[in-house]
Design an enzyme around this catalytic site. Sequence first.
Site, short mmCIF file in Angstrom:
data_model
loop_
_atom_site.label_atom_id
_atom_site.label_comp_id
_atom_site.label_asym_id
_atom_site.label_seq_id
_atom_site.Cartn_x
_atom_site.Cartn_y
_atom_site.Cartn_z
N HIS A 157 5.22 -22.67 -26.38
CA HIS A 157 5.27 -22.27 -24.98
C HIS A 157 6.31 -23.04 -24.19
CE1 HIS A 157 1.66 -20.16 -25.96
NE2 HIS A 157 1.09 -21.28 -26.32
N HIS A 186 7.85 -32.01 -20.11
CA HIS A 186 8.13 -30.68 -20.65
C HIS A 186 8.85 -29.86 -19.58
CE1 HIS A 186 4.20 -30.30 -18.61
NE2 HIS A 186 4.69 -29.13 -18.22
N HIS A 216 9.87 -25.95 -17.64
CA HIS A 216 9.51 -24.58 -17.28
C HIS A 216 10.76 -23.81 -16.89
CE1 HIS A 216 5.14 -25.25 -17.14
NE2 HIS A 216 5.45 -26.46 -16.72
N GLU A 233 8.28 -23.84 -11.62
CA GLU A 233 6.88 -23.55 -11.32
C GLU A 233 6.60 -23.65 -9.82
OE1 GLU A 233 3.28 -24.08 -14.07
OE2 GLU A 233 3.62 -26.01 -13.13
N HIS A 250 8.61 -31.37 -15.81
CA HIS A 250 7.34 -31.99 -15.44
C HIS A 250 7.12 -33.25 -16.25
CE1 HIS A 250 5.41 -28.04 -13.76
NE2 HIS A 250 6.19 -28.65 -12.89
N THR A 301 -13.24 -27.82 -8.10
CA THR A 301 -14.62 -28.01 -7.66
C THR A 301 -15.58 -27.69 -8.78
OG1 THR A 301 -14.59 -25.77 -6.79
CG2 THR A 301 -14.14 -27.54 -5.24
ZN LIG Z 1 4.34 -28.06 -16.49
#
Ligand SMILES: [Zn+2]
Length: 209
Positions: free
Chosen positions: A46, A71, A73, A77, A90, A158
């Site tokens: 991924h 990693h 994206h 993002e 990230h 939550t």
């Molecule tokens: Zn990420």
Amino acid sequence: MSPQFLTCRLCQYQSPIDITSAISADISNLQINYKSSALNIFNNGHTIGVNYDSGSTLILDGEAYELIQFHFHHPSEHRVNGKSYPMELHLVHKSERGSLAVVGIFLQTGKENQTLQAIWQMMPPHGNTETKISDVTINVQDFIPQSQQFYRYYGSLTTPPCSENLNWIVFQEPVEMSTAQIQQFAQLFPMNPSTCEKIKPTFFIANRR
Ligand SMILES: [Zn+2]
């Protein structure tokens, strides 16, 4: 802490996240102490990432977080007031009590990024691959933008058991990478802005050495 807790906490938001009302924070709240690491590069099917050697920390609001991995994206993002970037990096950190801090760095089209090139040269073309390349060291400090301004926001689920904190730090200034570098990643991952639901529970820590 069970690895899937990490995963669910990273996946609590719909992606992309548009930053419109986040707090613009000053670097004085943040201390970065990154050391170099061997290139423990992986392709999990991924994304491309690097599991980082221990010893690199970020101190946020007085709490220490250790850099676990980073990693990429494609496309970004996060968006800022609707604007997206070609890619986003990230850096994933975890504190001793299990809180996460993720640093997001936008990557925009520009000159070739030398630090990135060292990683891209070793990019595993196939999924579920991890290679430790001991004779190549990298330092994520080289990715940190010059500008000291960043956005930050908090999240917490939550729903038990995902109730711990996730701190997001997104640098406002993008760093550059070349069109060819973006294309090299995009050939493997045409669109991976939100891999959350596809990430295997072991993704964040199981491969760590
Ligand atoms: Zn990420």
